[in-house]
Design a protein around this motif. Structure first.
Motif, mmCIF file in Angstrom:
data_model
loop_
_atom_site.group_PDB
_atom_site.id
_atom_site.type_symbol
_atom_site.label_atom_id
_atom_site.label_comp_id
_atom_site.label_asym_id
_atom_site.label_seq_id
_atom_site.Cartn_x
_atom_site.Cartn_y
_atom_site.Cartn_z
ATOM 1 N N GLY A 1 -4.183 -11.027 -4.636
ATOM 2 C CA GLY A 1 -3.271 -10.999 -3.502
ATOM 3 C C GLY A 1 -2.917 -9.633 -2.978
ATOM 4 O O GLY A 1 -2.187 -9.520 -2.003
ATOM 5 N N VAL A 2 -3.445 -8.571 -3.586
ATOM 6 C CA VAL A 2 -3.161 -7.214 -3.111
ATOM 7 C C VAL A 2 -3.986 -6.932 -1.868
ATOM 8 O O VAL A 2 -5.200 -7.156 -1.849
ATOM 9 C CB VAL A 2 -3.477 -6.168 -4.200
ATOM 10 C CG1 VAL A 2 -3.401 -4.756 -3.622
ATOM 11 C CG2 VAL A 2 -2.515 -6.313 -5.361
ATOM 12 N N GLU A 3 -3.350 -6.449 -0.843
ATOM 13 C CA GLU A 3 -4.044 -6.058 0.388
ATOM 14 C C GLU A 3 -3.923 -4.553 0.556
ATOM 15 O O GLU A 3 -2.815 -4.028 0.695
ATOM 16 C CB GLU A 3 -3.443 -6.783 1.595
ATOM 17 C CG GLU A 3 -3.667 -8.283 1.586
ATOM 18 C CD GLU A 3 -3.190 -8.939 2.869
ATOM 19 O OE1 GLU A 3 -2.850 -8.192 3.813
ATOM 20 O OE2 GLU A 3 -3.162 -10.185 2.918
ATOM 21 N N LEU A 4 -5.072 -3.888 0.547
ATOM 22 C CA LEU A 4 -5.075 -2.443 0.714
ATOM 23 C C LEU A 4 -4.840 -2.107 2.175
ATOM 24 O O LEU A 4 -5.340 -2.788 3.069
ATOM 25 C CB LEU A 4 -6.405 -1.854 0.245
ATOM 26 C CG LEU A 4 -6.767 -2.128 -1.226
ATOM 27 C CD1 LEU A 4 -8.134 -1.546 -1.535
ATOM 28 C CD2 LEU A 4 -5.716 -1.550 -2.151
ATOM 29 N N ASP A 5 -4.096 -1.047 2.422
ATOM 30 C CA ASP A 5 -3.849 -0.662 3.809
ATOM 31 C C ASP A 5 -5.091 -0.022 4.409
ATOM 32 O O ASP A 5 -6.068 0.267 3.715
ATOM 33 C CB ASP A 5 -2.650 0.284 3.920
ATOM 34 C CG ASP A 5 -2.831 1.555 3.089
ATOM 35 O OD1 ASP A 5 -3.927 2.154 3.141
ATOM 36 O OD2 ASP A 5 -1.882 1.957 2.393
#
Length: 217
Positions: A140-144
């Motif tokens: 669920g981590v979204e990198l910028d």
């Protein structure tokens, strides 16, 4: 698995943007080298136990356990199981090993460097450390837009999703193609069985100091 659960409070307090990094070293990708018996996780029934079957069980159960942690703690834990290859170190020359192993190793030692899975301890260490990069994020981590994962794109997890939090990799850090193997198990409640079995084993060892499978009638 016991180490992970006992350390969970510390792992979950990590400030790493892509989650605390957990790397388990064993035999990722070798699930099909033995036979899996979902109804006999302890391999207690006659004819079920062998080295290959035991390894298959350990790999499959580990993957299900890591997937469950990734789901339960999205954004917090990045969990990777790696097959490290043939890492040659001084331990292979241990004089307490059986004579037959020492004899085989003496003959094979000059040639192992030519094996495709041969790695030095230095290279193996570098590859394991690479698993702690943003390429293997927690679920669920979204990198910028300004963050590019080291070494390329975010990789696919054991459930087939991109950046799913639980990963299976080879000694070259490539993702193992295990999705079909586990897809067949997930729909049969295998993960739930593994979690229940693991908890029973831990409780038994804590209270009695030993795990004793139930006797088959």
């Amino acid at each position: 698995m016991r180490f992970i659960t006992k350390l969970l409070p510390h792992l979950l307090s990590s400030s790493l943007l892509t989650g605390a990094k957990i790397v388990s070293i064993y035999a990722a990708g070798m699930e099909t080298w033995g036979k899996l018996f979902p109804q006999d996780l302890s391999l207690d029934e006659a004819g079920h136990y062998s080295f290959m079957n035991c390894r298959t069980h350990a790999i499959a159960m580990k993957t299900m356990f890591l997937e469950d942690l990734a789901i339960r703690y999205p954004g917090k834990l990045s969990l990777t199981h790696i097959y490290p290859g043939l890492v040659v170190h001084s331990g292979f020359d241990n004089p307490t090993f059986p004579w037959w192993f020492r004899l085989i190793w003496k003959v094979m030692k000059p040639f192992v460097r030519f094996f495709p899975m041969y790695l030095t301890t230095e290279e193996s260490g570098q590859r394991v450390l690479f698993l702690c990069t943003d390429r293997y994020p927690a679920k669920g981590v979204e990198l910028d837009g300004e963050s590019d994962p080291v070494g390329g794109q975010v990789v696919h997890a054991t459930d087939g999703s991109e950046g799913g939090g639980a990963y299976s990799v080879s000694y070259t850090n490539e993702i193992n193609d295990t999705k079909e193997f586990y897809d067949q198990l997930r729909g049969k409640g295998f993960r739930e069985s593994v979690l229940s079995h693991t908890e029973q084993v831990i409780q038994a060892v804590e209270t009695k100091g030993i795990w004793e499978p139930k006797k088959k009638l």
